[in-house]
Enzyme design. Structure first.
Site, short mmCIF file in Angstrom:
data_model
loop_
_atom_site.label_atom_id
_atom_site.label_comp_id
_atom_site.label_asym_id
_atom_site.label_seq_id
_atom_site.Cartn_x
_atom_site.Cartn_y
_atom_site.Cartn_z
N PHE A 1 32.21 11.14 86.11
CA PHE A 1 32.58 12.49 85.66
C PHE A 1 33.87 12.54 84.87
O PHE A 1 34.28 13.60 84.41
CB PHE A 1 32.66 13.47 86.84
CG PHE A 1 33.47 12.98 88.02
CD1 PHE A 1 34.85 12.94 87.96
CD2 PHE A 1 32.83 12.59 89.18
CE1 PHE A 1 35.59 12.51 89.03
CE2 PHE A 1 33.57 12.16 90.27
CZ PHE A 1 34.96 12.12 90.21
N LYS B 1 29.02 18.43 93.34
CA LYS B 1 29.88 17.68 94.26
C LYS B 1 29.00 16.83 95.16
O LYS B 1 28.23 17.35 95.96
CB LYS B 1 30.76 18.60 95.10
CG LYS B 1 31.77 17.81 95.92
CD LYS B 1 32.68 18.70 96.75
CE LYS B 1 33.81 17.87 97.35
NZ LYS B 1 33.36 16.65 98.04
#
Length: 507
Positions: free
Chosen positions: A299, A210
């Site tokens: 992603f 993240k």
């Protein structure tokens, strides 16, 4: 439709906290609008401008011309004036824009002037947030709410969906699809206190790094590349290196989801403020590229060569992504069912300077615009994105500065904000200077001690826990709350809810 009708609807929304009444007010107004006005009416009641940016600031609206005595201004006329403001540029444009603004406001009554000023500054508090607006569209058009929700996720905004629903019903909503070049709402992640809590026992999960950067949605159509932020604002011209990266990918048409972050010479990420300054700056992109390099990691792959992938399982989308995007431009991830391995991966990401991880269900579809169970973020501390409701003047060395901020979480049932406490901790001198100016711009009223503001500024707060409290209307308060940063990339509608706060505590 007269603008006065919208102003009255806005006042009705503010005057009630009953969700069903809010839905009825908005639905009635949508039904009363002319076919060509429905989209604009829905946008205005959502506190959104179809033009997105008008280039009109607080100073331009600090002094208003004499108001009209009679309400004659129409919604269509306002939209036309806003379009002129948004598209006027070049030599002499300043005087032209001032003339457009003066002409518009001089035709408005005093209540319409205040409404227009709030609309142009993004500060109309009227309660028609997503839940109310989408339900109102469904009610007015007599279509299923689920059809409205999916169409808005794909279209990004409620305005065009309201227009489609009112003119073509459910079949028009079902015709709304992902379009390359039109941003869709990004999928959002829920929260968990630790990695183990985010894992499903015995089920392998995907864990991704993240990054504390700027969410980036990349659209490619031939040689044309467009880049959009989480809030669906276009920033293509500010990120030439990302444009080059996407343009070189071996596909004709693409939609990618990712994150970009400013990096130091050693490769570690810069603080969010550095990335935010880079992506918000209108300075020469070549200069910024040299001084503040970016690392971009994709992603998810949502579309490729006229094939939508939204409803495919995440594992299939990632397989297609990995075959398309070079490893240096892909997010770091692992696939594991071991809580120990997952915790080690989490620790490695935090040690590398990142925010933590996102745990993803490999079978999940891409739920555009929703915060579902398919993605769960894990950070090494409790944080919430809250809304500033008021600010108190400081004392001592902070005298003359707005310091102690009142924090509110969104109530998804009413659209109002529930106060959870105050904090003055974590604020730098630069932040105090900034917020003193910012919150006076958002002021709605004040007394000798407190400035009350429009609830639109989102702030990320770290805290050690939540305790029950009779002092605040929500019955709970944050413990040791401190400011991490102000989130200009989020709107008040995207702030955390009371339900999220309760979930952190397990209530």
């Amino acid at each position: 439709m007269l603008l006065a009708r919208l102003v009255q609807t806005s006042a009705d929304l503010v005057a009630t906290s009953a969700r069903n009444a809010k839905v009825a007010f908005v639905a009635e107004t949508l039904s009363a609008a002319e076919p060509g006005e429905v989209g604009v009416v829905a946008s205005y009641l959502s506190n959104v401008l179809p033009q997105r940016r008008l280039g009109v600031g607080w100073r331009s609206l600090s002094t208003l011309p004499d108001s009209a005595q009679e309400a004659t201004l129409t919604v269509a006329e306002v939209d036309a004036a806003f379009e002129q403001l948004a598209t006027t540029g070049g030599e002499g444009s300043g005087a032209t824009r001032r003339a457009i603004l003066t002409e518009l406001l001089s035709r408005a009554t005093s209540s319409e002037q205040e409404y227009l000023r709030g609309l142009m500054l993004g500060g109309v508090r009227q309660g028609a947030q997503d839940g109310v607006m989408l339900a109102a569209i469904a009610k007015a058009a007599e279509v299923p709410l689920a059809a409205v929700q999916r169409a808005v996720m794909l279209a990004g905004f409620a305005g065009p969906v309201a227009e489609a629903a009112m003119s073509g019903g459910q079949s028009a909503l079902e015709a709304v699809t992902l379009e390359v070049g039109r941003p869709l709402r990004p999928m959002l992640a829920g929260s968990a206190p630790d990695v183990a809590a985010a894992m499903t026992a015995g089920t392998p999960m995907l864990l991704e790094r993240k990054i504390d950067g700027v969410r980036l949605q990349a659209h490619k159509d031939g040689d044309e590349v467009q880049l959009f932020t989480r809030s669906l604002d276009e920033i293509t011209d500010r990120l030439p290196e990302v444009v080059e990266l996407v343009r070189a990918l071996p596909a004709e048409r693409l939609v990618l989801d990712g994150e970009t972050v400013a990096v130091r010479p050693d490769g570690r990420p810069e603080p969010f403020q550095v990335t935010g300054s880079r992506t918000a700056s209108s300075a020469d992109p070549a200069t910024l590229r040299a001084s503040t390099p970016l690392a971009t990691s994709f992603f998810d792959l949502l579309h490729i060569d006229d094939e939508d992938l939204l409803d495919q399982p995440l594992t299939q989308r990632i397989e297609r992504l990995d075959a398309l995007v070079p490893p240096t431009a892909r997010i770091e991830r692992i696939h594991t069912g071991s809580p120990t391995t997952a915790t080690e991966f989490f620790a490695a990401q935090v040690s590398a300077g990142h925010e933590g991880v996102i745990v993803k269900d490999p079978t999940s579809a891409y739920a555009a615009g929703r915060r579902g169970a398919g993605w769960v973020k894990v950070k090494p501390r409790h944080t919430l994105d809250l809304v500033v409701l008021a600010v108190e003047w400081g004392s001592g060395r902070r005298r003359g500065k707005l310091s102690n901020i009142h924090l509110g979480a969104r109530d998804p049932r009413t659209g109002d904000f529930v106060m959870l406490g105050k904090t003055f901790k974590g604020m730098t001198d630069a932040m105090l200077d900034w917020q003193t100016e910012r919150f006076q711009e958002l002021q709605t009223s004040r007394d000798s001690y407190t400035v009350y503001v429009r609830p639109e500024q989102v702030v990320e707060i770290a805290f050690d826990g939540i305790q029950r409290s009779s002092r605040y209307p929500g019955g709970m308060a944050l413990r040791f709350a401190r400011v991490l940063r102000y989130r200009d990339d989020k709107s008040a509608e995207q702030a955390d809810t009371i339900d999220t706060v309760k979930a952190v505590r397990g209530w």
